[in-house]
Design an enzyme around this catalytic site. Sequence first.
Site: not given
Ligand code: 13P
Length: 233
Positions: A7, A9, A86, A153, A191, A212
Site C-alpha cells: 500500500n 498510500k 483503511h 491493522e 510497521s 505501508g
Molecule cells: P506502515 O507499514 O507504514 O506502518 O503502514 C501500514 C499500513 O497502513 C498499510 O496499509
Amino acid sequence: MKIIVANWKMNGGVDLADEFIEEINTITSPNTIVVCPPAVLISRFGNFSHRVGAQNCFCEENGAFTGENSPKLLKEAGCKYVILGHSERRSIFCEDDELIFKKWKAAVAQDLIPIVCIGEKIEDRDNWKETISRQLDFFLDDCPLGDTIFAYEPVWSIGTGLIPTEEKIETIFAFIKELLGDEAPLLYGGSVTSENAQRILACQNVDGFLVGGASLKIDEFKKIVAFGAVFNH
Ligand code: 13P
C-alpha cells in the site's frame, strides 16, 4: 501461499513505479503479490506481472461525485483488488462502517477483490474485541464474503514501529477467524519490515501482509515477499 500487498498510500511516482515493475517482475513466487499505488499511477502498471489494486473506491458506479474513483473504472484500468476502510480513510475522511460496507458491495459487483481493513485505535487497545466486532458487523449478517480479504491493522501500529506481540496477534487473529470463518484470508498490517516479517508470518492464521512504508523501498519489499515464500502453511 501468502498474500503480500504493497500500500503506497499517497507516495511514490512514475520513477518508483517503473523501477518497482522492473524489479518485482523478476520475482517468481508462490505468493500473491499486489501493489496498490496512488490511483493516478495505476495505468503505469500495465506490464506488471503480478496484481494491481486501488487504495479506495466510491460506492457508486458513476455519477456526479467529483473527485471519486468508480469501482467500474478501476476494474477497467486493470485493478483486481481494492483496499477499503483503511484507518486513514476512516479517521481523515470520516468513513464509517456503513459506507465501507456500501463500497464493499460496489466493489464486489465489479468483481474486484476487496481488502477490508479493521483495527483498533490506541485508546481502544483494551477494547479491541468491541471495535473489531463493530467493524465486522455488516459482514457477518449472512453475507457471502466471496473472495474478500480482511486486514487487521492496529491503528497504533501504523507508521510507528510498534507491533503487537506474537501472542497478541495470535489471540486477535483467532478471534477474527472465529467471527469470519476460516475461508476469508486475514492479513496483518502495521510497521511490517524485513526485520519482523518472519516472526509475524509464523503466527497462526496470518495469511500475509498489508505493507505501508516498507513497500516503497524495493529491496525491503523483496525481502518481505521472500519470507512469504518460506511460510506456506
Ligand atoms: P506502515 O507499514 O507504514 O506502518 O503502514 C501500514 C499500513 O497502513 C498499510 O496499509
